[in-house]
Motif scaffolding. Structure first.
Motif, PDB file in Angstrom:
ATOM      1  N   ASP A  82       0.839  -1.208   0.000  1.00 35.90           N
ATOM      2  CA  ASP A  82       0.000   0.000   0.000  1.00 35.90           C
ATOM      3  C   ASP A  82       0.869   1.251   0.000  1.00 35.90           C
ATOM      4  OD1 ASP A  82      -2.525  -1.101   0.018  1.00 35.90           O
ATOM      5  OD2 ASP A  82      -2.887  -0.789   2.167  1.00 35.90           O
ATOM      6  N   LYS A  83       0.404   2.247  -0.744  1.00 36.65           N
ATOM      7  CA  LYS A  83       1.077   3.550  -0.753  1.00 36.65           C
ATOM      8  C   LYS A  83       0.416   4.394   0.326  1.00 36.65           C
ATOM      9  CE  LYS A  83       1.975   6.768  -4.330  1.00 36.65           C
ATOM     10  NZ  LYS A  83       1.533   7.243  -5.643  1.00 36.65           N
ATOM     11  N   VAL A  84       1.166   4.729   1.365  1.00 33.49           N
ATOM     12  CA  VAL A  84       0.577   5.397   2.530  1.00 33.49           C
ATOM     13  C   VAL A  84       1.195   6.773   2.739  1.00 33.49           C
ATOM     14  CG1 VAL A  84       0.151   5.235   5.015  1.00 33.49           C
ATOM     15  CG2 VAL A  84       0.221   3.146   3.653  1.00 33.49           C
ATOM     16  N   LEU A  85       0.346   7.771   2.892  1.00 29.46           N
ATOM     17  CA  LEU A  85       0.804   9.117   3.226  1.00 29.46           C
ATOM     18  C   LEU A  85       0.616   9.337   4.717  1.00 29.46           C
ATOM     19  CD1 LEU A  85       1.699  12.029   2.453  1.00 29.46           C
ATOM     20  CD2 LEU A  85      -0.724  12.551   2.055  1.00 29.46           C
ATOM     21  N   GLU A  86       1.702   9.736   5.388  1.00 28.67           N
ATOM     22  CA  GLU A  86       1.618  10.068   6.814  1.00 28.67           C
ATOM     23  C   GLU A  86       1.853  11.565   6.983  1.00 28.67           C
ATOM     24  OE1 GLU A  86       3.838   9.015  11.071  1.00 28.67           O
ATOM     25  OE2 GLU A  86       4.963   8.855   9.210  1.00 28.67           O
ATOM     26  N   ILE A  87       0.971  12.220   7.738  1.00 23.77           N
ATOM     27  CA  ILE A  87       1.171  13.643   8.043  1.00 23.77           C
ATOM     28  C   ILE A  87       1.675  13.733   9.481  1.00 23.77           C
ATOM     29  CG2 ILE A  87       0.117  15.930   8.124  1.00 23.77           C
ATOM     30  CD1 ILE A  87      -0.024  14.527   5.331  1.00 23.77           C
ATOM     31  N   GLY A  88       2.902  14.220   9.654  1.00 20.20           N
ATOM     32  CA  GLY A  88       3.512  14.346  10.983  1.00 20.20           C
ATOM     33  C   GLY A  88       4.471  13.200  11.261  1.00 20.20           C
ATOM     34  N   THR A  89       5.654  13.280  10.652  1.00 17.07           N
ATOM     35  CA  THR A  89       6.649  12.195  10.815  1.00 17.07           C
ATOM     36  C   THR A  89       7.089  12.072  12.273  1.00 17.07           C
ATOM     37  OG1 THR A  89       7.510  12.945   8.672  1.00 17.07           O
ATOM     38  CG2 THR A  89       8.797  11.269   9.824  1.00 17.07           C
ATOM     39  N   CYS A  99       6.139   0.779   7.906  1.00 19.30           N
ATOM     40  CA  CYS A  99       7.168   0.047   7.135  1.00 19.30           C
ATOM     41  C   CYS A  99       7.153  -1.435   7.495  1.00 19.30           C
ATOM     42  CB  CYS A  99       8.562   0.622   7.402  1.00 19.30           C
ATOM     43  SG  CYS A  99       8.860   2.235   6.679  1.00 19.30           S
ATOM     44  N   GLU A 100       7.013  -1.735   8.791  1.00 22.24           N
ATOM     45  CA  GLU A 100       6.963  -3.147   9.231  1.00 22.24           C
ATOM     46  C   GLU A 100       5.798  -3.891   8.572  1.00 22.24           C
ATOM     47  OE1 GLU A 100       8.779  -5.221  10.870  1.00 22.24           O
ATOM     48  OE2 GLU A 100      10.279  -3.881  11.721  1.00 22.24           O
ATOM     49  N   LEU A 101       4.703  -3.167   8.281  1.00 21.50           N
ATOM     50  CA  LEU A 101       3.527  -3.796   7.680  1.00 21.50           C
ATOM     51  C   LEU A 101       3.665  -3.903   6.160  1.00 21.50           C
ATOM     52  CD1 LEU A 101       0.608  -2.204   9.739  1.00 21.50           C
ATOM     53  CD2 LEU A 101       1.795  -4.320  10.123  1.00 21.50           C
ATOM     54  N   GLY A 102       4.795  -3.466   5.639  1.00 17.86           N
ATOM     55  CA  GLY A 102       5.049  -3.608   4.202  1.00 17.86           C
ATOM     56  C   GLY A 102       4.507  -2.461   3.361  1.00 17.86           C
ATOM     57  N   ALA A 103       4.155  -1.336   4.029  1.00 21.31           N
ATOM     58  CA  ALA A 103       3.645  -0.181   3.273  1.00 21.31           C
ATOM     59  C   ALA A 103       4.794   0.602   2.647  1.00 21.31           C
ATOM     60  CB  ALA A 103       2.856   0.736   4.207  1.00 21.31           C
ATOM     61  N   LYS A 104       4.473   1.280   1.532  1.00 19.91           N
ATOM     62  CA  LYS A 104       5.409   2.247   0.950  1.00 19.91           C
ATOM     63  C   LYS A 104       5.032   3.588   1.555  1.00 19.91           C
ATOM     64  CE  LYS A 104       5.636  -0.195  -3.410  1.00 19.91           C
ATOM     65  NZ  LYS A 104       4.631  -0.451  -4.466  1.00 19.91           N
ATOM     66  N   VAL A 105       5.889   4.091   2.433  1.00 19.49           N
ATOM     67  CA  VAL A 105       5.494   5.250   3.243  1.00 19.49           C
ATOM     68  C   VAL A 105       6.050   6.564   2.699  1.00 19.49           C
ATOM     69  CG1 VAL A 105       5.385   6.201   5.581  1.00 19.49           C
ATOM     70  CG2 VAL A 105       5.539   3.727   5.263  1.00 19.49           C
ATOM     71  N   TYR A 106       5.140   7.549   2.610  1.00 22.14           N
ATOM     72  CA  TYR A 106       5.477   8.926   2.242  1.00 22.14           C
ATOM     73  C   TYR A 106       5.082   9.749   3.459  1.00 22.14           C
ATOM     74  CZ  TYR A 106       5.572   7.018  -2.456  1.00 22.14           C
ATOM     75  OH  TYR A 106       5.880   6.255  -3.554  1.00 22.14           O
ATOM     76  N   SER A 107       6.032  10.479   4.048  1.00 23.11           N
ATOM     77  CA  SER A 107       5.703  11.167   5.290  1.00 23.11           C
ATOM     78  C   SER A 107       6.186  12.616   5.256  1.00 23.11           C
ATOM     79  CB  SER A 107       6.336  10.396   6.466  1.00 23.11           C
ATOM     80  OG  SER A 107       5.924  10.947   7.691  1.00 23.11           O
ATOM     81  N   ILE A 108       5.367  13.503   5.827  1.00 15.20           N
ATOM     82  CA  ILE A 108       5.692  14.941   5.853  1.00 15.20           C
ATOM     83  C   ILE A 108       5.816  15.417   7.291  1.00 15.20           C
ATOM     84  CG2 ILE A 108       4.996  17.258   5.107  1.00 15.20           C
ATOM     85  CD1 ILE A 108       2.949  16.072   3.317  1.00 15.20           C
ATOM     86  N   GLY A 126      17.620   1.233   9.848  1.00 17.15           N
ATOM     87  CA  GLY A 126      17.242   0.300   8.783  1.00 17.15           C
ATOM     88  C   GLY A 126      15.829   0.400   8.268  1.00 17.15           C
ATOM     89  N   TYR A 127      15.086   1.480   8.610  1.00 12.36           N
ATOM     90  CA  TYR A 127      13.759   1.662   8.015  1.00 12.36           C
ATOM     91  C   TYR A 127      13.899   2.557   6.792  1.00 12.36           C
ATOM     92  CZ  TYR A 127      11.644  -0.757  11.876  1.00 12.36           C
ATOM     93  OH  TYR A 127      11.302  -1.731  12.782  1.00 12.36           O
ATOM     94  N   ARG A 128      13.225   2.151   5.712  1.00 10.41           N
ATOM     95  CA  ARG A 128      13.387   2.854   4.437  1.00 10.41           C
ATOM     96  C   ARG A 128      12.041   3.318   3.873  1.00 10.41           C
ATOM     97  NH1 ARG A 128      17.949   2.449   5.776  1.00 10.41           N
ATOM     98  NH2 ARG A 128      19.596   1.049   5.011  1.00 10.41           N
ATOM     99  N   PRO A 129      11.477   4.402   4.475  1.00 10.03           N
ATOM    100  CA  PRO A 129      10.271   4.958   3.849  1.00 10.03           C
ATOM    101  C   PRO A 129      10.598   5.417   2.437  1.00 10.03           C
ATOM    102  CG  PRO A 129      11.127   6.410   5.589  1.00 10.03           C
ATOM    103  CD  PRO A 129      11.936   5.156   5.646  1.00 10.03           C
ATOM    104  N   LYS A 130       9.585   5.449   1.548  1.00  2.00           N
ATOM    105  CA  LYS A 130       9.809   5.834   0.148  1.00  2.00           C
ATOM    106  C   LYS A 130      10.240   7.283   0.037  1.00  2.00           C
ATOM    107  CE  LYS A 130       8.985   2.637  -2.852  1.00  2.00           C
ATOM    108  NZ  LYS A 130       9.883   2.312  -3.933  1.00  2.00           N
ATOM    109  N   HIS A 131       9.582   8.156   0.837  1.00  5.91           N
ATOM    110  CA  HIS A 131       9.907   9.572   0.724  1.00  5.91           C
ATOM    111  C   HIS A 131       9.572  10.307   2.019  1.00  5.91           C
ATOM    112  CE1 HIS A 131      10.789  13.214  -1.460  1.00  5.91           C
ATOM    113  NE2 HIS A 131       9.696  13.756  -0.968  1.00  5.91           N
ATOM    114  N   LEU A 132      10.553  11.063   2.549  1.00  4.22           N
ATOM    115  CA  LEU A 132      10.292  11.915   3.713  1.00  4.22           C
ATOM    116  C   LEU A 132      10.433  13.346   3.238  1.00  4.22           C
ATOM    117  CD1 LEU A 132      12.382  10.143   6.516  1.00  4.22           C
ATOM    118  CD2 LEU A 132       9.925   9.961   6.085  1.00  4.22           C
ATOM    119  N   SER A 133       9.493  14.207   3.636  1.00  4.71           N
ATOM    120  CA  SER A 133       9.659  15.586   3.198  1.00  4.71           C
ATOM    121  C   SER A 133       9.388  16.560   4.333  1.00  4.71           C
ATOM    122  CB  SER A 133       8.803  15.867   1.962  1.00  4.71           C
ATOM    123  OG  SER A 133       7.536  16.311   2.330  1.00  4.71           O
TER     124      SER A 133
END
Ligand code: SAM
Length: 213
Positions: A82-89, A99-108, A126-133
């Motif tokens: 799943d492509k997941v957007l998180e607001i508030g990293t 990330c542990e649940l296998g999501a592709k995480v985008y976080s702001i 070792g956690y690799r979210p797709k994109h942090l901004s």
């Protein structure tokens, strides 16, 4: 950066606590049992890291209470990929759960200090979210939209239209809505113009900061 048998033991107690409070999703419980929460906060809180409580982090913000993290994550019904957007990293703890649940995480994150610190820290453990901004979560991430799931981890005075617009049809968004106390609210996008809305109990978050604060 130690994670020893004492921490692991306390984590299993924490899993039992959130389970007792009603969390049933095994993948969510496993993530809480695995992630070294004490490393996501200041070492002076190490002894308390596995209490089911929010704690202060940098920039006057907080790492959310584990039960709250579990509750919001469970409501998202995350599927691998799943492509997941998180607001508030924030501290990155919720990011790590996703990330542990296998999501592709985008976080702001809106606080530059936290954005920088957490980006380095997640990489280090070792956690690799797709994109942090670094930026304003009210606007979402239009360049990466649409998302399967959206999670807002600060108290929103209203539901940002941009976020609803960035949700796929069939997607789910969980957001605490309110000023001093927030109602946890789930939106499911039924069609381009229709959303189902379900309200849950009350929670207390730091505010989702707007342009003027
Ligand atoms: N997910 C975080 C965690 O696991 O530690 C929760 C952190 S805290 C409860 C909420 C975070 O939202 C804070 O780090 C705060 O700086 C951030 N925040 C507040 N307003 C924001 C905004 N408009 N855009 C992005 N982040 C925001």
């Amino acid at each position: 950066m130690q994670d020893n048998y004492r921490h692991k033991g306390k984590r299993q107690q924490l899993v039992k606590t959130v389970k007792k409070k009603g969390i049933t999703d095994k993948a969510v419980l496993d993530a809480i049992g695995k992630i070294p929460r004490h490393l996501f906060m200041d070492s002076s809180f190490e002894d308390h890291a596995y209490q089911d409580k929010a704690f202060p982090i940098a920039a006057d913000q907080t790492i959310s209470q584990p039960y709250t993290v579990a509750f919001q994550t469970e409501k998202l019904e995350i599927e691998k990929g799943d492509k997941v957007l998180e607001i508030g990293t924030g501290s990155g703890y919720q990011t790590a759960v996703l990330c542990e649940l296998g999501a592709k995480v985008y976080s702001i994150e809106r606080q530059r200090e936290l954005y920088r610190k957490t980006k380095m820290f997640l990489n280090k453990i070792g956690y690799r979210p797709k994109h942090l901004s670094f930026g304003d979560g009210y606007k979402g991430m239009p360049d990466y939209a649409p998302f399967d799931k959206i999670i807002v981890t600060a108290g929103a005075p209203f539901v940002p239209k941009d976020l609803l617009g960035q949700l796929k049809v069939g997607g789910r968004m969980v957001i605490p809505v309110g000023d001093d106390v927030q109602t946890m609210t789930l939106f499911i996008r039924k069609s381009p113009t229709e959303f189902d809305k379900t309200e849950f109990g009350q929670f207390r978050f730091v505010p989702l900061l707007g342009d003027k604060n």
